[in-house]
Enzyme design. Structure first.
Site, PDB file in Angstrom:
ATOM      1  N   HIS A   1       2.089   2.112  -3.006  1.00 13.87           N
ATOM      2  CA  HIS A   1       1.282   3.188  -3.589  1.00 13.87           C
ATOM      3  C   HIS A   1       1.986   4.527  -3.536  1.00 13.87           C
ATOM      4  CE1 HIS A   1      -2.700   0.750  -2.929  1.00 13.87           C
ATOM      5  NE2 HIS A   1      -1.839   0.163  -3.742  1.00 13.87           N
TER       6      HIS A   1
ATOM      7  N   ASP B   1       0.869  -1.180   0.000  1.00 13.97           N
ATOM      8  CA  ASP B   1       0.000   0.000   0.000  1.00 13.97           C
ATOM      9  C   ASP B   1       0.902   1.225   0.000  1.00 13.97           C
ATOM     10  OD1 ASP B   1      -2.260   1.850   0.588  1.00 13.97           O
ATOM     11  OD2 ASP B   1      -3.344   0.002   1.005  1.00 13.97           O
TER      12      ASP B   1
END
Length: 792
Positions: free
Chosen positions: A292, A265
């Site tokens: 991310h 993430d």
């Protein structure tokens, strides 16, 4: 220490003055030192090939570690003391449940030593039975390591902390990461523990430690003043959901330096809240891999200011530099500098959006005084420069920003004020309502040389790793309006989709226009209630250049499949329905072998266009595309199922909306030998109580219109004659059209009163119009065999 020799960075200072007053940590931050040991503990467990024996899985070290922490805190060792965890021969594992750090105490995991999280979910329960489950609401779990109000504490050492996210929970068949994926697929919440949670700490330091395989985020820092992560390595698979690297929230004076982060993430994510802003933060000399990227949001309510990101590489992440928020949780993000950044193999290199979800509210996300300096993107991707609206534009400066291979990139740009210079790069957003100005001293720039900046993730020979399963790649593209999926927009997912892609769309309202050009695309919601997942827009023929340019969803690719979803055009929500210009399609489909199962198609005039893309207007032969609608709900009032496709509507409810009469079909078969027609089988024709006048089964839009009703129940609003001329007295297409019925029932059947052109079929005649027969084609397509959802 190894990182000292690696970076040759002993006693490096980060001074505000050195950055000419730009954003950053106001402290003088130097490479940390490990404090003297207050207590030393030897490991008593060993993990052969990273696996503890079943007996050893119950031998917790929690009590003795916590006792040492508490004892060092009570002793008040000058300058702070360390609790040292060290290997003893081959015994190098400490097994623990939740621990709490105290002021003045640093937890040190020595080289060749690993602190391992227990797999027993009951140890992390906030209330009995609430951790290690998937449910409608997240119940929360205790973190592995927690500090609240601690001062001058830390976590250091050349060893590792392993959360074992990929190992099976005791007494269960799933891993922590399995639960996270299950929650994603089912649009639920997982209750799993985070590795390190810090709250209201002051001068907390993480140094040289390796963090692995957290079930949830690795480090969360909230409401704190003074946090340093130096030389921290985070290694977790990219397929492990919600495993953020380092998340500072509502904190000030934060430095993240010389770190290597590979996760599933956000690598680093600023998360300000009502508790206050994230301010005075430096992210310098770091390397990000999968994840991310460098993110702010999605909550920005507390605001962000004085952030410096300098000397960063991002390689292989889903996102590069990203600011994301929405109207429900936005705030002011300003005084942000991204400098000397190299990005490659990243799907979304630059994303600045205050429209991350469709949530409403009055907490407006405002982005201004954002600067990108010496940024080089080496591979194609999607670029987003969005402001909130015309009154709240994105204000950003691009100084020497270069993007390679833009011809293969996508651009989403709107409501932005962009200043370029003083060094001119080659990246210039080009969307609607984007104003670009150059600084007065602008001159050509030179791309940042990234050739020696990307480094492999360092080998962690002194940081042991436990065994565990890496979650497999899930090719499904998950879309969620609340921002919890891979995409917040269905069209953004479609832009990235390749033939064969499956989009799983979470319940919510998606106000956008969809275009599906690639073949073999699936769009489905896991929620069987199609009314919960809605794609809607309000285009019209009068405002968008014609009826066939008004559709909310446009499907031209072959082998399309949609399930459990609503496609709607709500133009008449804000506009009256007029004879001209009010045509407003919910769906235009011209792809062959398209299937719509449990789909709601909502509109008024011209709701569904089922057409062909293969017809030659000057020829007598036309091969129509085939479409199959099963268990669908279709609403409209005038010609709301129309086109020249070859379509079957099987077990559907076809509902007439309020209007003075109406027409269900307007089929458009042009030539007598054209392979085209509509079959409505095993369905119900219903009408709203607001319908006045009669509803006609159809009227011929083209001379050889073909429509057959099989075993269909008809409401009493259906006109007794059934069929009507396109323009009575002017056109004579009923003479050439083929309109037929078989076994119609209900008060609107009116067998003896039908127009004389109606064909009443025998069972033998009707057999050719059964869905499997009518749509079979030369390829023997059987549309009634629905695709099976991929195994999760």
């Amino acid at each position: 220490m190894r990182l000292r020799s690696l970076f040759a960075m002993i006693a490096v200072l980060f001074l505000v003055a050195a950055m000419a007053g730009r954003a950053q940590d106001t402290r003088q931050v130097t490479e940390p030192k490990i404090p003297a040991a207050c207590a030393t503990l030897d490991a008593v467990l060993a993990a052969r090939h990273g696996v503890l024996s079943a007996a050893d899985e119950r031998k917790l070290d929690t009590a003795r570690i916590q006792k040492a922490i508490d004892g060092c805190a009570e002793s008040g060792t000058a300058g702070g003391g360390a609790v040292m965890l060290r290997a003893h021969g081959r015994r190098n594992v400490f097994l623990t449940g939740p621990l709490q750090l105290r002021s003045g105490v640093t937890l040190v995991i020595d080289k060749n030593t690993v602190l391992v999280a227990s797999r027993d979910p009951r140890l992390y329960d906030v209330t009995p039975g609430t951790c290690g489950i998937v449910a409608e609401q997240r119940h929360g779990c205790k973190p592995l390591i927690f500090a609240d109000g601690a001062e001058n504490s830390g976590i250091m050492g050349e060893g590792s902390i392993d959360g074992r996210g990929g190992d099976t929970l005791l007494g269960q068949s799933d891993t922590w990461w399995d639960l996270a994926h299950e929650a994603k697929v089912k649009d639920l919440s997982q209750s799993v523990f985070a590795l390190i949670v810090l709250r209201r700490v002051k001068n907390f330091t993480m140094y040289d430690i390796t963090l692995r395989n957290s079930p949830n985020f690795h480090v969360s820092v909230n409401q704190s003043d003074g946090f340093t992560a130096w030389g921290v390595k985070i290694m977790t698979p990219k397929t492990a959901r919600n495993t953020d690297g380092i998340d500072p929230g509502s904190s000030t004076n934060v430095t993240i330096a010389h770190c290597f982060i590979h996760t599933g993430d956000d690598d680093v994510c600023l998360k300000p809240s009502a508790a206050g802003p994230v301010s005075n933060m430096s992210v310098v000399h770091n390397h990000f891999y999968t994840g991310h990227g460098m993110s702010i949001g999605s909550g920005t309510y507390g605001g962000v200011d004085h952030l410096l990101v300098d000397d960063l590489t991002i390689d292989g992440a889903d996102n590069g530099l990203r600011i994301k928020s929405d109207r429900s949780r936005g705030g002011l993000v300003h005084q942000v500098v991204y400098r000397n950044v190299c990005i490659r193999n990243v799907a979304n290199p630059l994303m600045f959006t205050p429209l991350y979800t469709t949530f409403s509210g009055d907490r407006l996300p405002i982005y201004k005084d954002i600067a990108l300096e010496n940024v080089h993107v080496l591979t194609p991707g999607a670029y987003t420069f969005y402001g909130l609206d015309a009154d709240h534009k994105l204000e950003i400066r691009l100084d020497n920003v270069f993007a390679d291979d833009q011809q293969h990139s996508l651009f989403y740009d709107k409501d932005a004020l962009i200043t370029v210079g003083p060094h001119l790069g080659n990246l210039e957003p080009r969307g609607d309502d984007v104003a670009i100005t150059q600084t007065p001293d602008a001159q050509p720039g030179v791309p940042l040389d990234c050739s020696a900046r990307f480094l492999p993730f360092p080998a962690d020979k002194t940081a042991p790793e436990m065994a565990g399963e890496i979650p497999p790649e899930d090719p499904t593209l998950y879309v969620a309006a609340d921002g919890t999926g891979d995409f917040y927009s269905i069209q953004r997912a479609l832009d990235m989709a390749k033939p064969g892609a499956v989009l799983s769309v979470s319940p919510g309202t998606y106000r956008e226009v969809l275009t599906v050009n690639e073949p073999n695309i699936t769009i489905r919601s896991a929620n069987p209630d199609a009314s919960k997942t809605v794609v809607v827009n309000d285009r019209s023929a009068g405002q968008n250049g014609g009826t066939l340019h008004s559709a909310t969803v446009n499907v031209t690719g072959d082998d399309f499949f949609a399930e459990n979803i609503t496609f709607e055009n709500d133009f008449n929500r804000t506009h009256p329905q007029l004879p001209q210009g009010s045509q407003a399609l919910a769906l235009l489909v011209t792809g062959d072998r398209a299937v719509f199962h449990n789909v709601r198609l909502l509109g008024n005039q011209d709701t569904v266009y089922a057409g062909s893309k293969n017809c030659a207007p000057d020829g007598q032969k036309c091969i129509a595309a085939r479409q199959y609608f099963s268990d669908c709900y279709i609403a409209g009032n005038v010609d709301f199922i129309f086109g020249d496709g070859k379509a079957v509507f099987d077990h559907c409810e076809i509902h007439s909306t309020p209007h003075d009469g109406g027409y269900i079909t307007a089929q458009a078969k042009h030539y007598p030998n054209e392979d085209s027609g509509f079959v409505i089988a095993n369905s119900k024709l219903t009408a709203d109580s607001g319908v006045t006048g009669q509803v006609w089964l159809g009227r011929p839009w083209r001379p050889y219109a073909t429509v057959i009703y099989l075993r269909t129940w008809m409401d009493d609003k259906i006109a007794p004659a059934g069929w009507r001329e396109w323009h009575p007295g002017e056109t004579h297409s009923l003479d050439t059209a083929y309109y037929a019925e078989f076994d119609s029932t209900g008060p609107g059947a009116h067998h003896d009163e039908r127009d004389p052109h109606t064909h009443f079929l025998t069972p033998q005649d009707a057999a050719q119009f059964e869905p499997k027969v009518f749509l079979r084609g030369a390829d023997n397509w059987d549309p009634t065999v629905l695709p099976v959802p991929p195994a999760q």
